[in-house]
Design an enzyme around this catalytic site. Structure first.
Site, mmCIF file in Angstrom:
data_model
loop_
_atom_site.group_PDB
_atom_site.id
_atom_site.type_symbol
_atom_site.label_atom_id
_atom_site.label_comp_id
_atom_site.label_asym_id
_atom_site.label_seq_id
_atom_site.Cartn_x
_atom_site.Cartn_y
_atom_site.Cartn_z
ATOM 1 N N TRP A 64 0.836 -1.217 0.000
ATOM 2 C CA TRP A 64 0.000 0.000 0.000
ATOM 3 C C TRP A 64 0.862 1.255 0.000
ATOM 4 O O TRP A 64 0.373 2.352 -0.259
ATOM 5 C CB TRP A 64 -0.927 0.012 1.225
ATOM 6 C CG TRP A 64 -0.205 0.266 2.545
ATOM 7 C CD1 TRP A 64 0.897 -0.386 3.019
ATOM 8 C CD2 TRP A 64 -0.523 1.250 3.539
ATOM 9 N NE1 TRP A 64 1.261 0.109 4.252
ATOM 10 C CE2 TRP A 64 0.409 1.113 4.598
ATOM 11 C CE3 TRP A 64 -1.521 2.206 3.650
ATOM 12 C CZ2 TRP A 64 0.380 1.917 5.744
ATOM 13 C CZ3 TRP A 64 -1.555 3.003 4.803
ATOM 14 C CH2 TRP A 64 -0.608 2.858 5.820
ATOM 15 N N ASP A 65 2.149 1.096 0.275
ATOM 16 C CA ASP A 65 3.084 2.220 0.279
ATOM 17 C C ASP A 65 2.900 3.057 -0.993
ATOM 18 O O ASP A 65 2.978 4.275 -0.973
ATOM 19 C CB ASP A 65 4.542 1.713 0.289
ATOM 20 C CG ASP A 65 4.859 0.787 1.457
ATOM 21 O OD1 ASP A 65 3.943 0.076 1.913
ATOM 22 O OD2 ASP A 65 6.029 0.756 1.892
ATOM 23 N N GLU A 88 0.902 -2.285 12.564
ATOM 24 C CA GLU A 88 1.215 -3.717 12.600
ATOM 25 C C GLU A 88 1.528 -4.244 13.999
ATOM 26 O O GLU A 88 1.896 -5.402 14.151
ATOM 27 C CB GLU A 88 2.368 -4.015 11.633
ATOM 28 C CG GLU A 88 1.962 -3.753 10.188
ATOM 29 C CD GLU A 88 3.010 -4.184 9.171
ATOM 30 O OE1 GLU A 88 4.123 -4.545 9.566
ATOM 31 O OE2 GLU A 88 2.681 -4.149 7.966
ATOM 32 N N LYS A 108 2.989 0.743 16.036
ATOM 33 C CA LYS A 108 4.216 0.781 15.244
ATOM 34 C C LYS A 108 4.241 2.065 14.398
ATOM 35 O O LYS A 108 5.289 2.604 14.090
ATOM 36 C CB LYS A 108 4.225 -0.447 14.330
ATOM 37 C CG LYS A 108 5.458 -0.590 13.481
ATOM 38 C CD LYS A 108 5.342 -1.848 12.615
ATOM 39 C CE LYS A 108 6.525 -2.014 11.691
ATOM 40 N NZ LYS A 108 6.321 -3.078 10.698
ATOM 41 N N GLN A 109 3.048 2.511 14.004
ATOM 42 C CA GLN A 109 2.979 3.602 13.031
ATOM 43 C C GLN A 109 1.625 4.302 13.100
ATOM 44 O O GLN A 109 0.711 3.828 13.771
ATOM 45 C CB GLN A 109 3.182 3.031 11.635
ATOM 46 C CG GLN A 109 2.114 2.028 11.231
ATOM 47 C CD GLN A 109 2.626 1.056 10.179
ATOM 48 O OE1 GLN A 109 2.956 -0.080 10.489
ATOM 49 N NE2 GLN A 109 2.690 1.499 8.940
HETATM 50 C C1 BGC Z 1 5.127 -1.253 7.563
HETATM 51 C C2 BGC Z 1 4.071 -1.377 6.498
HETATM 52 C C3 BGC Z 1 4.723 -1.191 5.137
HETATM 53 C C4 BGC Z 1 5.875 -2.158 4.953
HETATM 54 C C5 BGC Z 1 6.629 -1.929 3.660
HETATM 55 C C6 BGC Z 1 6.238 -2.251 7.283
HETATM 56 O O1 BGC Z 1 7.254 -2.069 8.230
HETATM 57 O O2 BGC Z 1 4.592 -1.504 8.830
HETATM 58 O O3 BGC Z 1 3.074 -0.404 6.695
HETATM 59 O O4 BGC Z 1 3.785 -1.376 4.136
HETATM 60 O O5 BGC Z 1 6.790 -1.973 6.005
HETATM 61 O O6 BGC Z 1 7.194 -0.670 3.622
#
Ligand code: BGC
Length: 761
Positions: free
Chosen positions: A354-355, A481, A589-590
């Site tokens: 999804w990035d 996550e 985490k984010q």
């Molecule tokens: C992040 C995800 C991201 C992935 C790839 C993971 O560490 O939590 O949101 O899509 O990295 O960049």
């Protein structure tokens, strides 16, 4: 100011060199070559000597501890393809390397206007005779399969034999790190060389190799151009072809060798014919002409993507690097996308996430919308696989895009923070809507986007259900996550509501245009009504007690993990705590809820955002590089410009300073896009609304001004903000409706609009 990243006199440690392999990679969205030293490193150094073709992958076994139904047992992995980087230089039999005794002035320059990466150093022979050596690399934006290395050796007082050995290896091996879940734990030799051709007269070789399982082939052609001092020596044939050039160099002279490499793959090219045709095309121009064409391409790119701030030169360097990385990383052909590490390394095995849609696409949508069009087309090409994926997961209708993939097959092994991230569906929908609002490209909506919107919406109706009057979405993971498989992740539910509402509203337009997919998919009025009803009934969790929106149904009831008290060396937490421990706590985490505040800002009151932001900020580790940029944007939304600046600074330098300690495995491409978002959507406060562009500019103390250009509905608009005024000018195209601090105007060619900067909010 020129756009260059320069490193001088850096330590030749393994750590630094692995980092620079990433930072100085050269790529063009089709091929990517890591910035390895042509001559290699000492044998005890670890290196990932890599070259990649976007969208070229093999299938690897995915070992599941317990093979439950529907768990993928295969995954797609990006391939490290043929190595054409290797060159060894000898002067009077002595090998010239950056590690030789007496090397001085070691410098690397990534020139982002010329589109080249240069490495130079001064070298002295055992007898004390001096030369300057330089290697200049280019991965052509104009002829995508082309990669060149130009070696020059300028003698100051050296006279003697010069010899250059140029190697062409038909296959390479992927890099592994079994201790990091973000890297491949094991790798095989994915490529087998099937044909090697060489032509002695031209110092030309062609090697074709095939993948083990995915039935793809890669072909590399290598040929040389040499200065008169150098004569062709010996040529041998094998899986790898070494060619030696010998000659004499005298004081004051420069010897030069140009190594041309062409990378082709069977997904895009006819390998029987195209290699030779491309070789002829390359040879019709001199290297200088190819350099010139590269510079012209980039002139156009930078014109469309102008972005700078006044008063912060170091920041400008990272802004330039971010945008340059994005254009280096993105697929532009409709069959490839943008990997999480671009084409700079093998982290996340070359997968697309999804990035792309949430972090990187906005940059292209506003500067090179054709590229976004191609990225949408890519999603369309994997729609059938997304349909299959939905069936595997038990859904009777619709499509669920894979969480991570290269050609459409779900390649995430750990479903709680992989496949369960259903929000990728609404993220793709969101990006299509944003693209349409920014460009008015109805054709793309009719040809690709609309069908994706319908199929993903159908999935939502199948995945959710009514609990009384509420429409709920259970057992899904939101962006965070560290909190997995929950009921009613706010971000997901709200994004789904947004998607459904938008589709319902635009259905009459699609019908009026007789969009063929409506008939193909047998879309009915009842179905549209069901979308509408689900959107209306969508449940969005809220805590009356805390007066904030809840990340999901159970999040706010869990104990808080006191992240301030945890030892620094335990971050990122994912490498030190069992997932279940993290899931059981309030820890993020984010950005998750905070991302909803950004993308759906119109649905919240500022006080609500303020309360939620303060709450979630304390719980967020920013262990993902996708986090700080969003916290910066939302800090701006609530008027805390200095906090926004701190987050922005942190996120814009993640790779340049290697602050996440894993840039050696590749750039954090989403964060590069996040840096753009942070400036344009954060400090300039831009939003692409349905019928206009909205701006709410704010500048941090340190900056004197910021300026950027964007494309909107085919017009090129220039925006500059300083502490006195905001100025908008249309540079090309029709008039643009805008709103600044809520005041509306239409800006047209020759009629700039200036309004005072608002100091207090
Ligand atoms: C992040 C995800 C991201 C992935 C790839 C993971 O560490 O939590 O949101 O899509 O990295 O960049």
């Amino acid at each position: 100011m020129s756009k260059q990243m320069i490193k001088r006199g850096f330590p030749l440690t393994n750590e630094e060199l692995r980092l620079q392999e990433t930072l100085f990679h050269t790529a063009n969205g089709y091929i990517g070559v890591r910035g390895n030293f042509e001559e290699g490193y000492p044998t005890d150094f670890v290196t990932s000597r890599g070259q990649y073709i976007n969208g070229v992958y093999d299938i690897a076994e995915m070992k599941q501890a317990e093979q439950l139904y529907g768990f993928p047992n295969k995954k797609e992995v990006i391939l490290n393809v043929a190595d054409t980087q290797t060159l060894h230089l000898y002067l009077n039999g002595e090998e010239v390397t950056a590690f030789s005794q007496g090397v001085r002035e070691l410098t690397r320059i990534l020139d982002m206007e010329k589109g080249t990466a240069l490495r130079t150093f001064d070298w002295k022979s055992k007898e004390g005779q001096a030369v300057t050596v330089s290697y200049r690399r280019m991965t052509s934006f104009v002829l995508l399969p082309l990669f060149t290395i130009e070696v020059t050796v300028t003698s100051h007082d050296f006279t003697g034999e010069i010899s250059i050995l140029s190697e062409h290896h038909g296959s390479a091996t992927n890099f592994v790190n079994p201790n990091d879940p973000r890297m491949a734990a094991e790798a095989e030799d994915y490529l087998t060389v099937t044909e090697t051709l060489y032509d002695e007269r031209e110092a030309y070789s062609k090697i074709t190799a095939e993948t083990k399982t995915s039935e793809l082939a890669v072909q590399t052609l290598v040929f040389h151009d040499v200065s008169p001092q150098l004569d062709l020596g010996l040529v041998e044939e094998s899986d790898s072809v070494p060619v030696v050039f010998d000659g004499r160099l005298t004081a004051g002279e420069t010897a030069r060798l140009v190594k041309y490499s062409l990378f082709l793959d069977s997904r895009r090219y006819n390998l029987m014919e195209d290699g030779i045709l491309l070789k002829q095309a390359v040879q019709e121009k001199t290297l200088e002409e190819w350099y010139q064409a590269q510079e012209e391409y980039l002139q156009h790119f930078w014109k469309q993507a102008e972005l700078s701030v006044g008063g912060d030169p170091l920041l400008n360097e990272s802004l330039d690097y971010s945008l340059y990385s994005l254009i280096q990383s993105t697929g532009k052909d409709g069959i490839s996308n943008i990997a999480a590490k671009g084409l700079s390394g093998e982290g996340y095995e070359g997968h697309y996430f999804w990035d792309t849609e949430i972090y990187m696409m906005p940059f292209f949508t506003l500067t090179n919308p054709e590229i976004t069009g191609k990225l949408i087309e890519f999603r369309y090409t994997i729609l059938d696989k997304a349909r299959e994926n939905a069936r595997i997961l038990g859904h009777k209708q619709g499509a669920l895009f894979p969480w991570r993939t290269i050609s459409g097959t779900e390649s995430s092994g750990y479903y709680p923070s992989g496949t369960a991230q259903y929000h990728i569906n609404s993220d793709i929908a969101y990006s299509i809507i944003q693209y349409y609002q920014a460009t008015g490209d109805l054709e793309c909506l009719i040809d690709y986007g609309g069908e994706i919107l319908i199929e993903t919406s159908r999935l939502w109706l199948d995945a959710g259900h009514y609990e009384g009057s509420r429409f709920v979405l259970n057992c899904m993971t939101g962006p965070d996550e560290y909190t997995c498989v929950v009921n009613n992740n706010y971000y997901t539910n709200q994004s789904v509501q947004y998607q459904l509402r938008w589709l319902v509203k635009h259905y009459p337009l699609l019908k009026e245009k007789n969009a063929p997919f409506l008939e193909k998919l047998a879309v009915t009025e009842e179905e549209i009504a069901a979308f509408e009803a689900a959107a209306k009934a969508m449940y969005l969790p809220y805590s009356e007690e805390l007066q904030i929106h809840a990340q999901d149904d159970s999040f706010l009831g869990k104990p808080i993990l006191p992240i301030e008290e945890l030892p620094k060396e335990n971050f990122p937490l994912l490498l030190h705590y069992h997932p279940l421990y993290l899931y059981r706590h309030q820890v993020c985490k984010q950005a998750d809820m905070v991302l909803a505040y950004f993308l759906h800002d119109e649905s919240f009151k500022t006080e609500e955002i303020e309360r939620g932001y303060t709450y979630y900020e304390k719980l967020t580790t920013h262990d993902s590089s996708l986090s700080s940029c969003i916290f910066s944007i939302v800090a701006n939304q609530i008027g805390d410009v200095e906090k926004a600046y701190r987050y922005f600074e942190e996120s814009s330098k993640i790779d340049i300073t290697n602050s996440h300690h894993n840039t050696q495995d590749g750039i954090h491409a989403a964060n590069m896009g996040g840096t753009y978002l942070g400036l344009v959507f954060g400090f300039a406060g831009l939003r692409i609304r349905e019928d206009l562009l909205e701006l709410t500019p704010r500048l941090p103390k340190k900056w004197t001004d910021c300026r950027f250009s964007i494309k909107y509905q085919g017009s090129l608009l220039h925006i500059s903000v300083d502490k006195e005024k905001i100025q908008l000018s249309v540079i090309e195209g029709a008039a643009v409706p805008v709103s600044v601090y809520g005041q509306k105007a239409v800006v047209s060619l020759g009629n700039d609009w200036e309004i005072p900067y608002r100091k207090e909010r």
